[in-house]
Design an enzyme around this catalytic site. Structure first.
Site, mmCIF file in Angstrom:
data_model
loop_
_atom_site.group_PDB
_atom_site.id
_atom_site.type_symbol
_atom_site.label_atom_id
_atom_site.label_comp_id
_atom_site.label_asym_id
_atom_site.label_seq_id
_atom_site.Cartn_x
_atom_site.Cartn_y
_atom_site.Cartn_z
ATOM 1 N N GLU A 113 12.361 -15.380 -16.932
ATOM 2 C CA GLU A 113 12.033 -13.957 -16.812
ATOM 3 C C GLU A 113 11.116 -13.517 -17.942
ATOM 4 O O GLU A 113 10.152 -12.773 -17.736
ATOM 5 C CB GLU A 113 13.330 -13.139 -16.777
ATOM 6 C CG GLU A 113 13.201 -11.649 -16.964
ATOM 7 C CD GLU A 113 12.310 -10.951 -15.939
ATOM 8 O OE1 GLU A 113 11.929 -11.600 -14.949
ATOM 9 O OE2 GLU A 113 11.958 -9.776 -16.176
ATOM 10 N N GLU B 207 2.710 -11.223 -16.265
ATOM 11 C CA GLU B 207 2.435 -10.058 -15.419
ATOM 12 C C GLU B 207 1.610 -9.010 -16.142
ATOM 13 O O GLU B 207 0.691 -8.427 -15.578
ATOM 14 C CB GLU B 207 3.755 -9.385 -15.043
ATOM 15 C CG GLU B 207 4.494 -9.959 -13.902
ATOM 16 C CD GLU B 207 5.579 -9.007 -13.476
ATOM 17 O OE1 GLU B 207 5.361 -8.261 -12.525
ATOM 18 O OE2 GLU B 207 6.648 -9.025 -14.113
ATOM 19 N N ARG C 224 2.175 1.326 -6.471
ATOM 20 C CA ARG C 224 2.445 0.316 -5.418
ATOM 21 C C ARG C 224 1.205 -0.505 -5.103
ATOM 22 O O ARG C 224 1.297 -1.632 -4.663
ATOM 23 C CB ARG C 224 2.894 1.007 -4.135
ATOM 24 C CG ARG C 224 4.260 1.603 -4.162
ATOM 25 C CD ARG C 224 4.530 2.288 -2.865
ATOM 26 N NE ARG C 224 4.573 1.317 -1.797
ATOM 27 C CZ ARG C 224 5.714 0.861 -1.281
ATOM 28 N NH1 ARG C 224 6.851 1.315 -1.749
ATOM 29 N NH2 ARG C 224 5.720 -0.015 -0.332
ATOM 30 N N HIS D 72 10.368 -33.981 -21.452
ATOM 31 C CA HIS D 72 10.038 -34.802 -20.271
ATOM 32 C C HIS D 72 8.641 -34.476 -19.763
ATOM 33 O O HIS D 72 8.424 -34.341 -18.554
ATOM 34 C CB HIS D 72 11.083 -34.548 -19.175
ATOM 35 C CG HIS D 72 12.459 -34.938 -19.581
ATOM 36 N ND1 HIS D 72 12.888 -36.249 -19.676
ATOM 37 C CD2 HIS D 72 13.515 -34.185 -19.988
ATOM 38 C CE1 HIS D 72 14.137 -36.292 -20.105
ATOM 39 N NE2 HIS D 72 14.545 -35.053 -20.288
ATOM 40 N N LYS E 89 3.910 -3.023 -6.881
ATOM 41 C CA LYS E 89 5.324 -2.907 -7.242
ATOM 42 C C LYS E 89 6.238 -3.541 -6.199
ATOM 43 O O LYS E 89 7.223 -4.174 -6.533
ATOM 44 C CB LYS E 89 5.709 -1.430 -7.400
ATOM 45 C CG LYS E 89 7.157 -1.207 -7.817
ATOM 46 C CD LYS E 89 7.455 -1.834 -9.162
ATOM 47 C CE LYS E 89 8.899 -1.661 -9.558
ATOM 48 N NZ LYS E 89 9.238 -2.455 -10.756
ATOM 49 N N ASN F 168 -0.062 -0.049 6.363
ATOM 50 C CA ASN F 168 0.571 -0.853 5.298
ATOM 51 C C ASN F 168 1.146 -2.090 5.972
ATOM 52 O O ASN F 168 1.900 -1.981 6.929
ATOM 53 C CB ASN F 168 1.688 -0.050 4.623
ATOM 54 C CG ASN F 168 2.362 -0.838 3.504
ATOM 55 O OD1 ASN F 168 1.761 -1.772 2.960
ATOM 56 N ND2 ASN F 168 3.589 -0.484 3.174
ATOM 57 N N GLY F 169 0.734 -3.274 5.507
ATOM 58 C CA GLY F 169 1.257 -4.504 6.107
ATOM 59 C C GLY F 169 0.115 -5.424 6.504
ATOM 60 O O GLY F 169 -1.008 -5.298 6.028
ATOM 61 N N TRP G 189 -3.611 -1.936 -1.510
ATOM 62 C CA TRP G 189 -3.526 -3.217 -2.214
ATOM 63 C C TRP G 189 -4.108 -4.207 -1.215
ATOM 64 O O TRP G 189 -3.504 -4.479 -0.189
ATOM 65 C CB TRP G 189 -2.086 -3.552 -2.555
ATOM 66 C CG TRP G 189 -1.937 -4.792 -3.384
ATOM 67 C CD1 TRP G 189 -2.007 -4.894 -4.733
ATOM 68 C CD2 TRP G 189 -1.722 -6.128 -2.908
ATOM 69 N NE1 TRP G 189 -1.828 -6.196 -5.145
ATOM 70 C CE2 TRP G 189 -1.666 -6.980 -4.030
ATOM 71 C CE3 TRP G 189 -1.575 -6.682 -1.644
ATOM 72 C CZ2 TRP G 189 -1.465 -8.349 -3.938
ATOM 73 C CZ3 TRP G 189 -1.364 -8.059 -1.548
ATOM 74 C CH2 TRP G 189 -1.324 -8.871 -2.677
ATOM 75 N N LYS H 167 7.345 -11.793 -17.467
ATOM 76 C CA LYS H 167 6.925 -10.507 -18.034
ATOM 77 C C LYS H 167 5.578 -10.642 -18.737
ATOM 78 O O LYS H 167 4.674 -9.848 -18.561
ATOM 79 C CB LYS H 167 7.966 -9.989 -19.031
ATOM 80 C CG LYS H 167 9.211 -9.469 -18.425
ATOM 81 C CD LYS H 167 9.081 -8.103 -17.793
ATOM 82 C CE LYS H 167 8.917 -7.995 -16.326
ATOM 83 N NZ LYS H 167 9.666 -8.699 -15.383
ATOM 84 N N CYS I 24 0.860 -1.183 0.000
ATOM 85 C CA CYS I 24 0.000 0.000 0.000
ATOM 86 C C CYS I 24 0.894 1.230 0.000
ATOM 87 O O CYS I 24 2.048 1.184 0.381
ATOM 88 C CB CYS I 24 -0.870 0.015 1.253
ATOM 89 S SG CYS I 24 -1.890 -1.448 1.384
HETATM 90 C C1 AGP Z 1 8.860 -8.250 -11.508
HETATM 91 O O1 AGP Z 1 8.401 -7.828 -12.778
HETATM 92 C C2 AGP Z 1 7.757 -8.323 -10.505
HETATM 93 N N1 AGP Z 1 7.160 -7.073 -10.333
HETATM 94 C C3 AGP Z 1 8.175 -9.025 -9.239
HETATM 95 O O2 AGP Z 1 8.481 -10.358 -9.594
HETATM 96 C C4 AGP Z 1 9.402 -8.453 -8.486
HETATM 97 O O3 AGP Z 1 10.574 -8.692 -9.236
HETATM 98 C C5 AGP Z 1 9.519 -9.176 -7.146
HETATM 99 O O4 AGP Z 1 8.356 -8.899 -6.408
HETATM 100 C C6 AGP Z 1 10.757 -8.762 -6.346
HETATM 101 O O5 AGP Z 1 10.676 -7.394 -6.031
HETATM 102 P P1 AGP Z 1 12.014 -6.646 -5.509
HETATM 103 O O6 AGP Z 1 13.011 -6.740 -6.629
HETATM 104 O O7 AGP Z 1 11.581 -5.262 -5.206
HETATM 105 O O8 AGP Z 1 12.486 -7.409 -4.289
#
Ligand code: AGP
Length: 607
Positions: free
Chosen positions: A480, A487, A27, A503, A602, A99-100, A75, A484, A2
């Site tokens: 990776e 996401e 965020r 496999h 984020k 937040n948390g 969030w 992407k 948040c």
């Molecule tokens: C990456 O595109 C994502 N947003 C997510 O996997 C991110 O890399 C992960 O949450 C780790 O975040 P950080 O690098 O801030 O620790």
């Protein structure tokens, strides 16, 4: 997860808090709200589910002349997304934002409800409001009520509370990000979950340690006082000046922050060696190279973990140091074998990811040295590690990490140079600087070919699923690349070791499945034979590999040839940029919210 912003000062606090929330909307963005003291010293609250613009609609045209305000973008962790569950939460003369996660919320909720508190929301956050209400009813001071209430909650949380009776803001946190700031020229004080919200507003930042009570009041000589958990003045915070000329970034001529950040990579790459070889980063690089551990435990989450896999290859190939890569969420609970002389290596953009922080804490508890490769200077991870290497990616606003991945991997390559002691040799520094510059130049050329990638994206964006395959150092890039796409385009995609497909997963191959084959110069024949296996089952092949290769072109439905010459160990970082652009354009064709994808935030500051 948040976003939190608080402000006291002579200007209209509501506008200032709304600007801070706008910057933090990346965020978490399920709902937003503000609570403030208006010109009649009344406590007001406005909150609305949905994007920040919905809240702004409620406030349109109103001038409250508020001098004290707290705000929140949510969030959701507990309770559905609706107006009632939005923050702030208010009762009588106080309002709070959180937040948390309060891990013992249900137990406390029962106890407080039995004591007569009538909960309005389904959130865990309101439990803190109820505790505070109860403690204040015992005629405790605001400070004591805050400390006593906070002592009862378990889990990682930051709370910011506005009190109408005493016209003050107080805040306290444990294991969640919190930063305070002042602008002494304007007699303003700020508080936030992210320094980015205060860019260009606060000239001095303070990062309080866990359990330090922050007290913002116009009655305070320095606007902000800090207290320990006994209520005594505390110095347990880190402070740093903030360059007031650096305001918030904006998208400029780009449609999305993600595309802007992809395009920023060449410049950031070029500046990295300057910072570490000739700038203020040299000291931390040499310090990181001093301690050569017997083994690294590399832990991270998501994209940062995949960058860590590339760093593992650098450390094992160049330094012959064993490096055990682990997902932080697994590492923290599996009682890993941690021996004296080993080191924890933590990769993170935000430096606030809960699982990564917990993994770092576990290493510290076991007397293992800890080193971070992190973007945010002053973040919790940065402050908790013995040593840090900053990745110098600048603010990364797009939820999908792009430039941070590149900078993390390259900073890992610099760590490898430092551990080999070659960092002390001018020739080695010049050689690696030249390789970084070549990478930057090739990425510039890639970006100039964006239309080709966009055309491929247009052709394949409606397929039902994607495999990204790669061997060796291209396997992390396959992981990776798939992340992407998941996401930002909400498309099912899997990163797979090319040699593993037969496999089992090859059973999924049909005309509607796309295989994005990452073909590096290494293991070329092996990778091509995997492509043939998929071709034989009518899978759609997109090959990203060495340019002007006839066999590859014939095999592939789509072929994007690139020039790896001279990049050597940096080739995976290069090919990854093609995947960044591919995911971006596929998402564009699917019309998703690329900078703020659904369900994501984020920085994952909760478990
Ligand atoms: C990456 O595109 C994502 N947003 C997510 O996997 C991110 O890399 C992960 O949450 C780790 O975040 P950080 O690098 O801030 O620790």
């Amino acid at each position: 997860m948040c976003g939190i912003v608080g402000h006291i000062g002579p200007k209209n606090s509501v506008d200032i808090v709304l600007e801070g929330l706008r910057r933090l909307e990346y965020r978490g963005y399920d709902s937003a709200g503000v609570s403030f003291i208006d010109e009649h010293d009344e406590l007001q609250i406005y909150k609305k589910s949905g994007k920040l613009d919905n809240l702004k609609g409620l406030l349109e045209g109103k001038d409250f002349q508020a001098r004290m305000c707290i705000g929140h973008t949510r969030w959701a962790t507990h309770g559905e997304v609706n107006d009632t569950n939005s923050h702030p939460h208010m009762k009588d003369h106080i309002s709070i934002v959180h937040n948390g996660i309060i891990e013992n919320a249900s137990l406390l909720r029962k106890e407080l409800a039995t004591g007569g508190y009538e909960f309005k929301s389904q959130t865990d956050s309101e439990v803190f409001l109820a505790l505070l209400t109860r403690e204040l009813a015992k005629k405790k001071s605001f400070k004591q009520a805050m400390l006593d209430s906070f002592a009862l909650v378990e889990g990682n949380s930051a709370f910011v509370v506005l009190n109408k009776d005493v016209l003050e803001i107080m805040s306290i946190k444990k294991g969640a990000p919190l930063v305070c700031g002042i602008n002494s020229v304007n007699s303003e004080a700020f508080i936030s979950s992210d320094p980015y919200a205060l860019a260009g507003m606060a000239s001095q930042l303070y990062f309080p340690a866990d359990n330090v009570l922050c007290h913002l009041s116009p009655k305070n000589k320095n606007l902000i006082n800090f207290y320990d958990n006994k209520g005594n003045p505390s110095e347990d915070f880190m402070s740093k000046k903030q360059d007031m000329s650096v305001g918030p970034t904006d998208k400029g001529e780009f449609e999305h922050f993600m595309l802007k950040e992809i395009h920023e990579q060449p410049e950031l790459i070029r500046s990295l060696t300057q910072f570490y070889f000739h700038g203020e980063g040299l000291e931390s690089l040499l310090k990181a190279g001093e301690f050569v551990p017997s083994k690294f435990h590399m832990t991270a989450c998501g994209t940062a973990y995949y960058a860590g896999l590339l760093i593992r290859d650098f450390l094992e190939n160049y330094n012959k140091i064993p490096c055990s890569p682990e997902l932080a969420s697994e590492f923290r609970y599996r009682n890993p074998l941690l021996q004296k002389g080993e080191s924890g290596l933590f990769i993170s953009q935000s430096g606030e990811t809960a699982d990564t922080l917990a993994a770092q804490e576990l290493c510290t508890e076991n007397n293992i040295k800890t080193l971070s490769i992190v973007n945010v200077d002053g973040s919790t991870l940065f402050r908790n590690c013995n040593n840090n290497l900053l990745i110098r990616a600048g603010m990364e606003i797009g939820v999908a990490s792009t430039k941070a991945f590149t900078q993390q991997a390259l900073t890992g390559r610099l760590l490898s140079l430092a551990l080999s002691k070659e960092v002390n040799e001018e020739a080695s520094r010049v050689k690696l600087t030249a390789k970084f510059s070549l990478l930057a130049e090739k990425i510039d050329h890639l970006i100039a070919r964006s239309e080709e990638i966009k055309d491929i994206a247009e052709s394949i964006h409606n397929h039902k699923g994607f495999f990204y395959t790669g061997r060796g150092v291209y396997f992390p890039v396959a992981l990776e690349g798939a992340l992407k796409l998941k996401e930002i385009a909400y498309v099912h995609a899997e990163g797979y070791a090319a040699g593993e497909l037969k496999h089992g997963p090859i059973a999924m191959i049909d005309e509607d499945m796309v295989n994005v084959a990452l073909v590096g110069p290494e293991l070329f024949e092996k990778t091509v034979s995997n492509i043939q296996e998929i071709k034989a089952r009518k899978g759609v092949i997109l090959s990203i590999g060495p340019k002007d290769h006839e066999e590859l072109a014939e095999l592939s439905d789509y072929y994007f040839g690139i020039d790896f010459d001279g990049l050597e160990e940096l080739s995976p970082i290069y090919i990854n940029v093609v995947n960044q652009l591919l995911a971006y354009y596929i998402a564009k064709y699917k019309g998703t919210d690329i900078d703020k994808p659904r369900n994501l935030a984020k920085s994952v500051t909760v478990e």
